[in-house]
Motif scaffolding. Sequence first.
Motif, PDB file in Angstrom:
ATOM      1  N   GLY A   1       0.866  -1.202  -0.001  1.00 48.99           N
ATOM      2  CA  GLY A   1      -0.088  -0.010  -0.001  1.00 48.99           C
ATOM      3  C   GLY A   1       0.828   1.129  -0.057  1.00 48.99           C
ATOM      4  N   GLN A   2       0.107   2.423  -0.063  1.00 44.92           N
ATOM      5  CA  GLN A   2       0.971   3.633   0.011  1.00 44.92           C
ATOM      6  C   GLN A   2       1.972   3.726   1.390  1.00 44.92           C
ATOM      7  OE1 GLN A   2       0.996   6.217  -2.311  1.00 44.92           O
ATOM      8  NE2 GLN A   2       2.768   6.670  -0.984  1.00 44.92           N
ATOM      9  N   ASP A   3       3.146   3.598   1.092  1.00 46.35           N
ATOM     10  CA  ASP A   3       4.443   3.837   2.123  1.00 46.35           C
ATOM     11  C   ASP A   3       4.086   2.556   2.942  1.00 46.35           C
ATOM     12  OD1 ASP A   3       4.987   6.292   1.154  1.00 46.35           O
ATOM     13  OD2 ASP A   3       3.274   7.175   2.145  1.00 46.35           O
ATOM     14  N   GLU A   4       3.528   1.543   2.585  1.00 41.59           N
ATOM     15  CA  GLU A   4       3.754   0.256   3.511  1.00 41.59           C
ATOM     16  C   GLU A   4       4.105  -0.866   2.652  1.00 41.59           C
ATOM     17  OE1 GLU A   4       0.106  -0.747   5.346  1.00 41.59           O
ATOM     18  OE2 GLU A   4      -0.414   1.287   6.098  1.00 41.59           O
ATOM     19  N   SER A   5       4.939  -1.910   3.362  1.00 39.80           N
ATOM     20  CA  SER A   5       5.379  -2.909   2.914  1.00 39.80           C
ATOM     21  C   SER A   5       5.280  -3.955   3.826  1.00 39.80           C
ATOM     22  CB  SER A   5       6.797  -2.634   2.476  1.00 39.80           C
ATOM     23  OG  SER A   5       7.016  -1.708   1.332  1.00 39.80           O
ATOM     24  N   ASP A   6       5.335  -5.291   3.445  1.00 43.50           N
ATOM     25  CA  ASP A   6       5.415  -6.442   4.249  1.00 43.50           C
ATOM     26  C   ASP A   6       6.696  -7.193   3.907  1.00 43.50           C
ATOM     27  OD1 ASP A   6       4.390  -8.392   5.881  1.00 43.50           O
ATOM     28  OD2 ASP A   6       2.854  -9.146   4.488  1.00 43.50           O
ATOM     29  N   ARG A   7       7.017  -7.877   5.055  1.00 40.55           N
ATOM     30  CA  ARG A   7       8.399  -8.595   5.103  1.00 40.55           C
ATOM     31  C   ARG A   7       8.152  -9.692   3.829  1.00 40.55           C
ATOM     32  NH1 ARG A   7       9.279 -12.562   9.961  1.00 40.55           N
ATOM     33  NH2 ARG A   7       7.854 -13.745   8.890  1.00 40.55           N
ATOM     34  N   GLY A   8       9.484  -9.875   3.441  1.00 36.33           N
ATOM     35  CA  GLY A   8       9.846 -10.962   2.191  1.00 36.33           C
ATOM     36  C   GLY A   8      10.927 -11.686   2.748  1.00 36.33           C
ATOM     37  N   GLU A   9      11.825 -11.933   1.756  1.00 32.74           N
ATOM     38  CA  GLU A   9      12.807 -12.799   1.783  1.00 32.74           C
ATOM     39  C   GLU A   9      14.024 -12.214   2.506  1.00 32.74           C
ATOM     40  OE1 GLU A   9      13.540 -13.494  -2.110  1.00 32.74           O
ATOM     41  OE2 GLU A   9      11.474 -14.507  -2.454  1.00 32.74           O
ATOM     42  N   ARG A  10      14.585 -13.119   3.412  1.00 27.65           N
ATOM     43  CA  ARG A  10      16.109 -12.590   3.747  1.00 27.65           C
ATOM     44  C   ARG A  10      17.081 -12.824   2.774  1.00 27.65           C
ATOM     45  NH1 ARG A  10      18.691 -13.931   9.915  1.00 27.65           N
ATOM     46  NH2 ARG A  10      20.822 -13.528   9.419  1.00 27.65           N
ATOM     47  N   GLN A  11      17.967 -11.906   2.650  1.00 24.52           N
ATOM     48  CA  GLN A  11      18.924 -11.867   1.689  1.00 24.52           C
ATOM     49  C   GLN A  11      20.386 -12.190   2.282  1.00 24.52           C
ATOM     50  OE1 GLN A  11      18.328 -11.470  -1.641  1.00 24.52           O
ATOM     51  NE2 GLN A  11      16.292 -11.560  -0.759  1.00 24.52           N
ATOM     52  N   HIS A  12      20.585 -13.412   2.236  1.00 24.70           N
ATOM     53  CA  HIS A  12      22.037 -14.031   2.906  1.00 24.70           C
ATOM     54  C   HIS A  12      23.370 -13.370   2.359  1.00 24.70           C
ATOM     55  CE1 HIS A  12      19.666 -16.819   5.761  1.00 24.70           C
ATOM     56  NE2 HIS A  12      19.023 -17.050   4.344  1.00 24.70           N
ATOM     57  N   GLY A  13      24.193 -13.387   3.232  1.00 27.13           N
ATOM     58  CA  GLY A  13      25.591 -12.582   2.830  1.00 27.13           C
ATOM     59  C   GLY A  13      25.537 -11.332   3.199  1.00 27.13           C
ATOM     60  N   LEU A  14      24.467 -10.610   3.271  1.00 26.08           N
ATOM     61  CA  LEU A  14      24.766  -8.958   3.637  1.00 26.08           C
ATOM     62  C   LEU A  14      24.349  -8.646   5.015  1.00 26.08           C
ATOM     63  CD1 LEU A  14      23.261  -7.257   0.334  1.00 26.08           C
ATOM     64  CD2 LEU A  14      25.597  -6.982   1.395  1.00 26.08           C
ATOM     65  N   TYR A  15      25.232  -8.284   5.750  1.00 24.48           N
ATOM     66  CA  TYR A  15      24.797  -7.962   7.230  1.00 24.48           C
ATOM     67  C   TYR A  15      25.274  -6.503   7.565  1.00 24.48           C
ATOM     68  CZ  TYR A  15      24.454 -12.945   7.154  1.00 24.48           C
ATOM     69  OH  TYR A  15      23.900 -14.384   6.943  1.00 24.48           O
ATOM     70  N   ALA A  16      24.494  -5.789   7.908  1.00 24.85           N
ATOM     71  CA  ALA A  16      24.770  -4.511   8.407  1.00 24.85           C
ATOM     72  C   ALA A  16      24.845  -3.302   7.454  1.00 24.85           C
ATOM     73  CB  ALA A  16      26.198  -4.328   9.315  1.00 24.85           C
ATOM     74  N   GLY A  17      24.811  -3.432   6.247  1.00 25.24           N
ATOM     75  CA  GLY A  17      24.852  -2.255   5.242  1.00 25.24           C
ATOM     76  C   GLY A  17      23.518  -1.996   4.596  1.00 25.24           C
ATOM     77  N   GLY A  18      23.570  -0.900   4.188  1.00 23.93           N
ATOM     78  CA  GLY A  18      22.417  -0.277   3.420  1.00 23.93           C
ATOM     79  C   GLY A  18      22.103  -0.830   2.147  1.00 23.93           C
ATOM     80  N   PRO A  19      21.186  -1.395   1.545  1.00 23.02           N
ATOM     81  CA  PRO A  19      21.151  -2.006   0.387  1.00 23.02           C
ATOM     82  C   PRO A  19      20.912  -0.985  -0.614  1.00 23.02           C
ATOM     83  CG  PRO A  19      19.066  -2.757   1.497  1.00 23.02           C
ATOM     84  CD  PRO A  19      20.141  -1.930   2.522  1.00 23.02           C
ATOM     85  N   TYR A  20      21.138  -1.494  -1.823  1.00 22.58           N
ATOM     86  CA  TYR A  20      20.781  -0.324  -3.146  1.00 22.58           C
ATOM     87  C   TYR A  20      20.823  -1.346  -4.450  1.00 22.58           C
ATOM     88  CZ  TYR A  20      25.996  -0.653  -3.418  1.00 22.58           C
ATOM     89  OH  TYR A  20      27.063  -1.007  -3.585  1.00 22.58           O
ATOM     90  N   ILE A  21      20.131  -1.007  -5.214  1.00 21.73           N
ATOM     91  CA  ILE A  21      19.937  -1.861  -6.708  1.00 21.73           C
ATOM     92  C   ILE A  21      19.842  -0.851  -7.867  1.00 21.73           C
ATOM     93  CG2 ILE A  21      18.254  -3.176  -5.538  1.00 21.73           C
ATOM     94  CD1 ILE A  21      16.993  -0.638  -7.948  1.00 21.73           C
ATOM     95  N   THR A  22      20.605  -1.515  -8.639  1.00 20.83           N
ATOM     96  CA  THR A  22      20.733  -0.761 -10.195  1.00 20.83           C
ATOM     97  C   THR A  22      20.315  -1.884 -11.201  1.00 20.83           C
ATOM     98  OG1 THR A  22      22.463   0.504  -9.518  1.00 20.83           O
ATOM     99  CG2 THR A  22      22.312   0.335 -11.723  1.00 20.83           C
ATOM    100  N   GLU A  23      19.400  -1.252 -12.447  1.00 22.49           N
ATOM    101  CA  GLU A  23      19.153  -2.181 -13.496  1.00 22.49           C
ATOM    102  C   GLU A  23      20.053  -1.884 -14.476  1.00 22.49           C
ATOM    103  OE1 GLU A  23      14.887  -3.315 -13.880  1.00 22.49           O
ATOM    104  OE2 GLU A  23      14.678  -1.179 -13.137  1.00 22.49           O
ATOM    105  N   ILE A  24      20.906  -3.215 -14.904  1.00 24.71           N
ATOM    106  CA  ILE A  24      21.773  -3.121 -15.970  1.00 24.71           C
ATOM    107  C   ILE A  24      21.394  -4.168 -16.845  1.00 24.71           C
ATOM    108  CG2 ILE A  24      24.128  -3.475 -16.742  1.00 24.71           C
ATOM    109  CD1 ILE A  24      23.980  -1.196 -14.657  1.00 24.71           C
ATOM    110  N   GLY A  25      20.935  -3.688 -18.083  1.00 28.41           N
ATOM    111  CA  GLY A  25      20.268  -4.141 -19.035  1.00 28.41           C
ATOM    112  C   GLY A  25      19.069  -5.046 -18.361  1.00 28.41           C
ATOM    113  N   ASP A  26      19.000  -6.511 -18.659  1.00 31.86           N
ATOM    114  CA  ASP A  26      17.804  -7.096 -18.003  1.00 31.86           C
ATOM    115  C   ASP A  26      18.033  -7.708 -16.742  1.00 31.86           C
ATOM    116  OD1 ASP A  26      19.553  -9.152 -18.644  1.00 31.86           O
ATOM    117  OD2 ASP A  26      18.079 -10.291 -19.665  1.00 31.86           O
TER     118      ASP A  26
END
Length: 316
Positions: free
Chosen positions: A69-94
């Motif tokens: 919903g607007q400004d609301e999110s639900d818990r999904g999967e835990r991403q193993h291997g990343l601890y303590a850091g702010g995640p970020y994403i970039t789309e490179i091609g597909d």
Amino acid sequence: MTLQTQRMEFEAAKKIYESATLVFHGVDGFDVYNISIPFIRDGKRYLFGRVERREEWARSWVRLFEETGQDESDRGERQHGLYAGGPYITEIGDELVMGGTHVQYQSGKYSTFFGYFFRGTDLHNLYYFTTGPNKMKDIRLVPLSDGRIGIFSRPRGAGMRAKYGSESMIGFTVIDRLEELTADVIENAPYIYGIFGEGEWGGVNQAYLLDCGKVGVIGHICYLDKDEHGGEVKVYLNMSFIFDPATRESSDLQVIGSRSCYPPGPAKAPHLVDCVFTSGIVMRPDGKVDLYSGIGDCQAGRITIDYPFAGHGNLV
């Protein structure tokens, strides 16, 4: 003009059209902060967030959230291997590239940290592919108009301060494909001069290719201040600037958000009461943008502002 003066001028004339604190379900007892920008994959809107207990530091992990919903999110999967850091994403091609900070411990004590990078076409099956330099955060990627990939680095430390006066620098280099992304390439990225003043630091949080061929950068810029009791406060501000990969020139640096732009809320520690750690922007149908940010290292927020790259082109 000092950064403190820039901040005061911004706050005197700021235009904030909406301001909200994000709500995350399914993580009772934990804070979610320093999120990625929201992104769409397979018709759904997601974001990655750092999940951690308020009283702990560097005992967090990255989790995928689906927007409900607007400004609301639900818990999904835990991403193993990343601890303590702010995640970020970039789309490179597909492919989707996700990065974040991995903190290492020895004998139960903090040792060092590295940037880890994951990639893949399946959001639910991203795989690790490279590591950044020792003790370097805020490494960001951006697709360029010629098909290559731009890389922003962010060295910080006593060596930077002694040589340049600022606490950190931003570097930039270019690779032809993701397989060329290595710690050495990132470490040796030539610096962009003139961004930070004496004692200031900051970095790139999200970079966007503009239709003019330049890159619009959304980042953070910081300085030290004092509270009313004389205690040290780390001031983190949302900022933007334009970067030309051809000439390596930066321009039009401006403050676009500060802690007062977001709803009131707690901080993880007293020295973080004036901290907004930038995530990035998402375009809106009305031509404005939603700017996302971590707040006080314990919440995430959104403000709606004017498009920060006006006069320089549109997002590709």
